[in-house]
Scaffold this motif. Structure first.
Motif, short mmCIF file in Angstrom:
data_model
loop_
_atom_site.label_atom_id
_atom_site.label_comp_id
_atom_site.label_asym_id
_atom_site.label_seq_id
_atom_site.Cartn_x
_atom_site.Cartn_y
_atom_site.Cartn_z
N ILE A 396 0.83 -1.20 0.00
CA ILE A 396 0.00 0.00 0.00
C ILE A 396 0.87 1.25 0.00
O ILE A 396 0.62 2.21 -0.75
CB ILE A 396 -0.96 0.00 1.20
CG1 ILE A 396 -1.98 -1.14 1.05
CG2 ILE A 396 -1.67 1.34 1.36
CD1 ILE A 396 -2.91 -1.31 2.24
N ARG A 397 1.91 1.24 0.82
CA ARG A 397 2.81 2.40 0.84
C ARG A 397 3.47 2.61 -0.53
O ARG A 397 3.56 3.73 -1.03
CB ARG A 397 3.89 2.23 1.92
CG ARG A 397 4.89 3.39 1.98
CD ARG A 397 5.86 3.23 3.13
NE ARG A 397 5.20 3.50 4.41
CZ ARG A 397 5.03 4.71 4.93
NH1 ARG A 397 5.48 5.79 4.28
NH2 ARG A 397 4.45 4.86 6.10
N ASP A 398 3.93 1.51 -1.14
CA ASP A 398 4.57 1.62 -2.45
C ASP A 398 3.59 2.16 -3.50
O ASP A 398 3.96 2.98 -4.35
CB ASP A 398 5.09 0.25 -2.90
CG ASP A 398 6.26 -0.24 -2.06
OD1 ASP A 398 6.88 0.58 -1.35
OD2 ASP A 398 6.55 -1.46 -2.11
N GLY A 476 -4.50 -6.13 -11.63
CA GLY A 476 -3.53 -6.90 -12.41
C GLY A 476 -2.18 -6.23 -12.53
O GLY A 476 -1.31 -6.72 -13.24
N GLY A 477 -2.01 -5.08 -11.86
CA GLY A 477 -0.75 -4.35 -11.94
C GLY A 477 -0.74 -3.28 -13.01
O GLY A 477 0.28 -2.61 -13.21
N TYR A 481 1.72 -0.49 -11.52
CA TYR A 481 1.53 -0.88 -10.13
C TYR A 481 1.91 -2.36 -9.95
O TYR A 481 1.06 -3.21 -9.67
CB TYR A 481 0.09 -0.63 -9.69
CG TYR A 481 -0.22 0.84 -9.53
CD1 TYR A 481 -0.13 1.47 -8.30
CD2 TYR A 481 -0.57 1.61 -10.64
CE1 TYR A 481 -0.39 2.82 -8.16
CE2 TYR A 481 -0.84 2.97 -10.51
CZ TYR A 481 -0.74 3.56 -9.28
OH TYR A 481 -1.01 4.91 -9.15
N PRO A 482 3.20 -2.68 -10.12
CA PRO A 482 3.61 -4.09 -10.04
C PRO A 482 3.39 -4.71 -8.68
O PRO A 482 3.33 -5.94 -8.56
CB PRO A 482 5.11 -4.04 -10.40
CG PRO A 482 5.53 -2.64 -10.06
CD PRO A 482 4.35 -1.78 -10.37
N MET A 483 3.27 -3.88 -7.63
CA MET A 483 3.08 -4.43 -6.28
C MET A 483 1.73 -5.16 -6.14
O MET A 483 1.53 -5.94 -5.21
CB MET A 483 3.20 -3.32 -5.23
CG MET A 483 2.07 -2.30 -5.20
SD MET A 483 2.01 -1.18 -6.64
CE MET A 483 3.58 -0.32 -6.46
N PHE A 484 0.80 -4.91 -7.07
CA PHE A 484 -0.50 -5.58 -7.01
C PHE A 484 -0.56 -6.86 -7.84
O PHE A 484 -1.45 -7.69 -7.65
CB PHE A 484 -1.61 -4.63 -7.48
CG PHE A 484 -1.80 -3.43 -6.60
CD1 PHE A 484 -1.60 -3.50 -5.24
CD2 PHE A 484 -2.20 -2.22 -7.14
CE1 PHE A 484 -1.78 -2.39 -4.42
CE2 PHE A 484 -2.39 -1.10 -6.35
CZ PHE A 484 -2.18 -1.18 -4.97
#
Length: 528
Positions: A396-398, A476-477, A481-484
């Motif tokens: 979430i922070r990222d 899906g990123g 947003y690769p962290m998701f």
């Protein structure tokens, strides 16, 4: 036969259901749409040169017109396809948004088409067999054999509802092009090879420098540099207005929504052996604003358009308080009742305690006192569904740091970062959250702007798990947003968010604008 000849390639791309020259938010006149493009196509045909016409994808989704047909008018022929049939398109390419309403809907549109739909790298699961049957088109024009290979961005599984694509595999576009271009040249013996790729450029066409995170979503530059035997690359997906030359390949991209018609003119000469060789190529685009709407295309769209307009203006409820958006930047700098409303709908539909959403477009106006379907689809313009995924506090922070990078600060003034504005506006990649409390300090460097992050007043633990609801694209990123990407899916809500919003209002009759001010941005002037 003559020793020289000319051919014309015409391209539309990313029409996104736009036929009539208007904006559905207020029905204001707009210099766009297939009806205008049709007049340009007819003008080009009247010049008498041999001509090949291709749509490069993202045809059947994107406007209330397309949405109404998909949700309420499926028993009728697809009006976008009817228009392309009337204009004698030679081929269309599968775009990523073709899947948004499910595979049966897409297959019905394909059956109704008088032209083939191409995509060599979308294959039947577990095989190398093109799912849609025809990877390429070969057409002879003035004695010249032209091969058109269809390709689609292979990044679709990162965005699309898995139920819509479970029968397909998505292959790398560059590897696929190498295989099929060789077949076109050696087995089909074509004189000209055209790649029609529903994808864009990942690098600057002049310098070759990367212009985005290299995920494989856009591989146009690599196609030009790494695939031998290509003469022309028709592109799309990024909604750019682009003409370029890369490694001897003429590249064109005609924006979106029918604002432009792409055109490539080829000159060829024939050797004594009878072989045609391309001697010159010129890419350009023609603006729709120079044309009147074609009456035949307008008539084809008229019945669905009339039904769409009636549906759009049907009141479904009312609001108390103020949910209007008068300044898009201010709506992104501090908590806004319209964004809070969408997050509230998502949280109720999913049961998740945390939600994020975006103000997709600067044309969104929020809700007035009386809410119609026009208001809903004008503010929530994509057919997204929802997923609840389980992420860590660090995730979430990222993600919030990515959100905070949306803002560009120069000389104390706050604007939109080039990363979110070039090559096209990407306001939809800036999320605002509910269910947590957070604060951005815009005087700090990018990547260090999140200065507060709590839930119910307690700091989020980096290693703790939290369930968050978001649209399927983000889950899906998508949007960097690769962290998701690849996180456990706790719940999948397959209903379009716009429908969830409409149902939420219909059930209550009246909704109240609320604002809990759970987040804020600290502007540079405030830290001095």
């Amino acid at each position: 036969m003559p020793a020289t000849t000319k051919l014309v390639l015409l391209e539309t791309s990313d029409l996104h259901g736009a036929v009539m020259p208007l904006r559905y938010a207020d029905n204001a006149k707009a210099e766009l749409g297939l009806a205008k493009i049709a007049s340009l196509i007819r003008q080009e045909r009247s010049k008498g040169l041999p001509l090949l016409l291709v749509d490069n994808g993202d045809l059947i989704q994107g406007t209330p017109f397309a949405y109404y047909h998909a949700r309420m008018g499926q028993m009728s022929p697809n009006p976008m396809v009817e228009c392309l049939n009337a204009l004698s398109y030679d081929a269309a390419v599968i775009g990523n948004h073709e899947f948004n309403y499910g595979l049966p809907f897409l297959q019905k549109a394909i059956r109704e088409s008088s032209f083939p739909w191409l995509s060599a790298n979308l294959v039947r699961k577990g095989t190398q067999e093109p799912f849609f049957g025809q990877p390429y088109l070969v057409k002879e024009l003035a004695g010249v054999k032209v091969g058109v290979l269809g390709l689609t961005t292979w990044y679709i599984p990162n965005w699309e509802n898995p139920a819509h694509i479970r029968e397909l595999d998505f292959l790398d576009a560059v590897d696929t092009a190498r295989r099929w271009v060789r077949i076109l040249r050696e087995e089909q013996d074509v004189d000209v090879v055209v790649l029609s790729y529903h994808g864009g450029l990942e690098r600057d066409p002049e310098t070759g420098e990367l212009t985005e995170v290299e995920t494989g979503e856009n591989q146009g530059y690599r196609l030009c540099m790494e695939v031998e035997g290509v003469d022309v690359l028709l592109t799309g997906h990024q909604h750019r207005e682009l003409v370029a030359e890369i490694n001897g390949v003429t590249v064109i991209q005609p924006g979106s929504a029918g604002k432009l018609l792409g055109k490539v003119t080829l000159e060829l000469s024939r050797s004594d052996s009878g072989r045609w060789t391309v001697t010159s190529k010129r890419g350009e685009w023609i603006a729709a604003e120079s044309a009147e709407a074609d009456p035949g295309i307008a008539e084809l769209a008229a019945a669905c358009e009339a039904e769409t307009q009636r549906w759009l203006d049907t009141p479904i409820g009312r609001t108390t308080g103020d949910m209007r958006i008068t300044d898009p930047m201010q709506a992104r700098l501090s908590d806004h009742p319209m964004i809070e409303f969408i997050n509230r709908v998502q949280m109720e539909a999913s049961g998740a305690p945390i939600s994020n959403t975006a103000l997709f477009d600067n044309s969104a106006k929020g809700f007035g006192e009386y809410v119609t379907m026009r208001d809903i689809v004008s503010n929530y313009i994509y057919p997204n569904t929802l997923k609840v995924i389980r992420v860590s506090g660090q995730d979430i922070r990222d993600a919030l740091e990515v959100n905070a990078s949306y803002f560009h600060v120069e000389n104390g003034e706050v604007g939109v970062s080039p990363a979110f504005s070039n090559p096209k506006p990407q306001h939809y990649n800036y999320d605002m959250w509910e269910g947590i409390e957070y604060e951005f300090d815009l005087s700090r460097p990018v990547g260090q702007r999140v200065v507060k992050l709590t839930q119910d007043g307690k700091p989020l633990h980096p290693d703790a798990s939290y369930d968050v609801v978001m649209n399927n694209y983000r889950a899906g990123g998508g949007g960097n947003y690769p962290m998701f990407k690849g996180k456990p899916v706790v719940k999948d809500i397959p209903t379009d968010v716009s429908e969830l919003m409409a149902n939420y209002i219909l059930e209550r009759g009246t909704v109240e604008a609320s604002l809990n001010r759970n987040w804020r941005t600290v502007l540079p002037a405030e830290t001095r």
